[in-house]
Design a protein around this motif. Structure first.
Motif, PDB file in Angstrom:
ATOM      1  N   TYR A 183       7.426  29.029  27.391  1.00 51.21           N
ATOM      2  CA  TYR A 183       6.381  28.537  26.487  1.00 51.21           C
ATOM      3  C   TYR A 183       6.402  29.293  25.160  1.00 51.21           C
ATOM      4  N   HIS A 184       6.453  30.620  25.237  1.00 54.06           N
ATOM      5  CA  HIS A 184       6.325  31.416  24.012  1.00 54.06           C
ATOM      6  C   HIS A 184       7.103  32.715  24.167  1.00 54.06           C
ATOM      7  N   ILE A 185       7.889  33.057  23.165  1.00 52.30           N
ATOM      8  CA  ILE A 185       8.538  34.365  23.101  1.00 52.30           C
ATOM      9  C   ILE A 185       8.022  35.083  21.864  1.00 52.30           C
ATOM     10  N   ASP A 186       7.576  36.307  22.062  1.00 52.09           N
ATOM     11  CA  ASP A 186       7.066  37.146  20.978  1.00 52.09           C
ATOM     12  C   ASP A 186       8.059  38.288  20.793  1.00 52.09           C
ATOM     13  N   LEU A 187       8.756  38.281  19.668  1.00 57.11           N
ATOM     14  CA  LEU A 187       9.857  39.215  19.439  1.00 57.11           C
ATOM     15  C   LEU A 187       9.511  40.152  18.293  1.00 57.11           C
ATOM     16  N   ALA A 188       9.570  41.444  18.579  1.00 51.90           N
ATOM     17  CA  ALA A 188       9.373  42.462  17.553  1.00 51.90           C
ATOM     18  C   ALA A 188      10.387  43.573  17.790  1.00 51.90           C
ATOM     19  N   ARG A 189      10.414  44.544  16.889  1.00 52.29           N
ATOM     20  CA  ARG A 189      11.425  45.591  16.973  1.00 52.29           C
ATOM     21  C   ARG A 189      11.253  46.504  18.187  1.00 52.29           C
ATOM     22  N   ARG A 190      10.049  46.632  18.705  1.00 51.44           N
ATOM     23  CA  ARG A 190       9.833  47.560  19.809  1.00 51.44           C
ATOM     24  C   ARG A 190       9.542  46.876  21.134  1.00 51.44           C
ATOM     25  N   ARG A 191       9.446  45.554  21.128  1.00 48.33           N
ATOM     26  CA  ARG A 191       9.121  44.891  22.384  1.00 48.33           C
ATOM     27  C   ARG A 191       9.449  43.411  22.306  1.00 48.33           C
ATOM     28  N   VAL A 192       9.622  42.844  23.496  1.00 47.64           N
ATOM     29  CA  VAL A 192       9.770  41.397  23.630  1.00 47.64           C
ATOM     30  C   VAL A 192       8.843  40.970  24.759  1.00 47.64           C
ATOM     31  N   ARG A 193       8.097  39.900  24.532  1.00 39.59           N
ATOM     32  CA  ARG A 193       7.255  39.356  25.593  1.00 39.59           C
ATOM     33  C   ARG A 193       7.526  37.864  25.699  1.00 39.59           C
ATOM     34  N   ALA A 194       7.658  37.403  26.929  1.00 36.79           N
ATOM     35  CA  ALA A 194       7.948  35.984  27.159  1.00 36.79           C
ATOM     36  C   ALA A 194       6.887  35.396  28.075  1.00 36.79           C
ATOM     37  N   TRP A 195       6.304  34.290  27.645  1.00 35.54           N
ATOM     38  CA  TRP A 195       5.331  33.565  28.461  1.00 35.54           C
ATOM     39  C   TRP A 195       6.026  32.367  29.100  1.00 35.54           C
TER      40      TRP A 195
ATOM     41  N   ASN B 179       4.556  30.312  30.970  1.00 33.68           N
ATOM     42  CA  ASN B 179       3.568  29.278  30.690  1.00 33.68           C
ATOM     43  C   ASN B 179       2.470  29.940  29.870  1.00 33.68           C
ATOM     44  N   PHE B 180       1.372  29.247  29.678  1.00 29.25           N
ATOM     45  CA  PHE B 180       0.359  29.762  28.754  1.00 29.25           C
ATOM     46  C   PHE B 180      -0.271  31.065  29.233  1.00 29.25           C
ATOM     47  N   SER B 181      -0.208  31.346  30.531  1.00 29.73           N
ATOM     48  CA  SER B 181      -0.932  32.505  31.044  1.00 29.73           C
ATOM     49  C   SER B 181      -0.058  33.542  31.753  1.00 29.73           C
ATOM     50  N   TRP B 182       1.237  33.281  31.898  1.00 28.60           N
ATOM     51  CA  TRP B 182       2.102  34.197  32.647  1.00 28.60           C
ATOM     52  C   TRP B 182       3.045  34.892  31.674  1.00 28.60           C
ATOM     53  N   CYS B 183       2.840  36.192  31.478  1.00 30.05           N
ATOM     54  CA  CYS B 183       3.623  36.940  30.496  1.00 30.05           C
ATOM     55  C   CYS B 183       4.565  37.919  31.182  1.00 30.05           C
ATOM     56  N   ASP B 184       5.829  37.927  30.737  1.00 31.05           N
ATOM     57  CA  ASP B 184       6.825  38.879  31.230  1.00 31.05           C
ATOM     58  C   ASP B 184       7.203  39.828  30.095  1.00 31.05           C
ATOM     59  N   PRO B 185       6.816  41.107  30.189  1.00 27.81           N
ATOM     60  CA  PRO B 185       7.277  42.059  29.177  1.00 27.81           C
ATOM     61  C   PRO B 185       8.748  42.407  29.403  1.00 27.81           C
ATOM     62  N   ILE B 186       9.510  42.486  28.333  1.00 22.01           N
ATOM     63  CA  ILE B 186      10.938  42.789  28.419  1.00 22.01           C
ATOM     64  C   ILE B 186      11.203  44.021  27.559  1.00 22.01           C
ATOM     65  N   PRO B 187      11.736  45.094  28.121  1.00 26.50           N
ATOM     66  CA  PRO B 187      11.996  46.286  27.300  1.00 26.50           C
ATOM     67  C   PRO B 187      13.051  46.005  26.240  1.00 26.50           C
TER      68      PRO B 187
END
Length: 298
Positions: free
Chosen positions: A55-67, A69-77
């Motif tokens: 659903y959504h990937i949030d990419l920054a220099r210190r972290r990546v987070r992938a949803w 679906n709308f409510s399930w988030c997987d943090p990725i180092p």
């Protein structure tokens, strides 16, 4: 056929693909790693096989987070560009958010879009970016992205930028608190890009005549629009905007009008001494459909 001595490669390629169609993305990825022949076969038929839906990937220099679906988030180092690259292979993403997109990140994403089938519907540039407009357009084209959202980021777009294919082919353009775009930009944007949906949120350099020009061009059929929302901290004059236009008043804040193509638009306008709001929605199109909702996490 001697089953004990037979291999999968004795099967027709079409049959192997039919089998792989029943596999998940992860299973196809594992098969792809087994040998060059299967890798080539899978890569040549990717459009028929499963991919990961995010659903959504949030990419920054210190972290990546992938949803997922709308409510399930997987943090990725974010250990390195190389480490996170596997998370950007064969994925379909609804919204890709990039915080401070630079040339290195842009090149990384473009390469994955070109070689590893990274696809996203909306690119959300958050806070700021230093990648060039040319690089961003290459990314948009490679990922087949049709919506860009400059959220709390100054786009610094100029009319000449819409000669770039990536911007020209966008279906939706969204700006938030962007005072880097000037009157020349607003005077030309309706003619220089193909987008049918726009959001200008708290853009305080937008001229009043842009709203009227938008209505006029849509009425005579020279500009297709589906949904537009404008908010600005300016005291626009309703009378000047709609004077002489074929527009019907419904109530104190709602109007309707029909253009030469028989399309019907509903217009909602509100203002006070400090703020102006207009929503322009054609036929069954709605403002809230332009952007996906962004999941929030502390």
């Amino acid at each position: 056929m001697d089953l004990e001595n037979s291999t999968i490669f004795q099967l027709p390629s079409e049959l192997i693909i039919q089998v792989l169609k029943n596999c998940t993305f992860q299973e196809c990825y594992k098969v792809r790693l087994t040998c060059k022949t299967l890798k080539k076969l899978i890569e040549e038929n990717l459009k028929y096989l499963a991919s990961t839906e995010i659903y959504h990937i949030d990419l920054a220099r210190r972290r990546v987070r992938a949803w997922r679906n709308f409510s399930w988030c997987d943090p990725i180092p974010f250990e390195s560009i190389e480490y996170i690259s596997k998370f950007f292979c064969f994925v379909n993403v609804k919204v890709l958010t990039v915080n401070k997109l630079d040339e290195e990140l842009c090149a990384f994403l473009t390469e994955n879009a070109q070689k590893n089938m990274l696809r996203f519907e909306q690119l959300r540039l958050f806070h700021s970016f230093s990648a060039s407009h040319e690089s961003i357009c290459q990314l948009l084209l490679a990922a087949k992205c049709r919506v860009i959202n400059f959220e709390a980021a100054e786009s610094n777009l100029q009319p000449i930028n819409f000669e770039l294919e990536g911007f020209k082919k966008l279906n939706s353009l969204c700006f938030e608190m962007d005072d880097s775009i000037d009157e020349e930009f607003y005077d030309s944007i309706l003619n220089n890009c193909q987008a049918k949906k726009f959001i200008f949120h708290s853009c305080d350099k937008i001229p009043q005549r842009f709203v009227r020009n938008m209505f006029e061009q849509w009425l005579i059929g020279s500009r297709e629009l589906e949904a537009v929302r404008i908010t600005t901290n300016q005291n626009f004059n309703f009378g000047d905007i709609i004077s002489g236009l074929n527009i019907q008043n419904v109530d104190s804040s709602t109007w309707t009008m029909k253009n030469v193509k028989e399309d019907k638009a509903t217009i909602t306008m509100r203002r006070n001494n400090f703020h102006f709001f207009v929503a322009f929605e054609v036929n069954d199109h709605h403002i809230e459909d332009i952007l996906y909702k962004i999941p929030f996490i502390e």
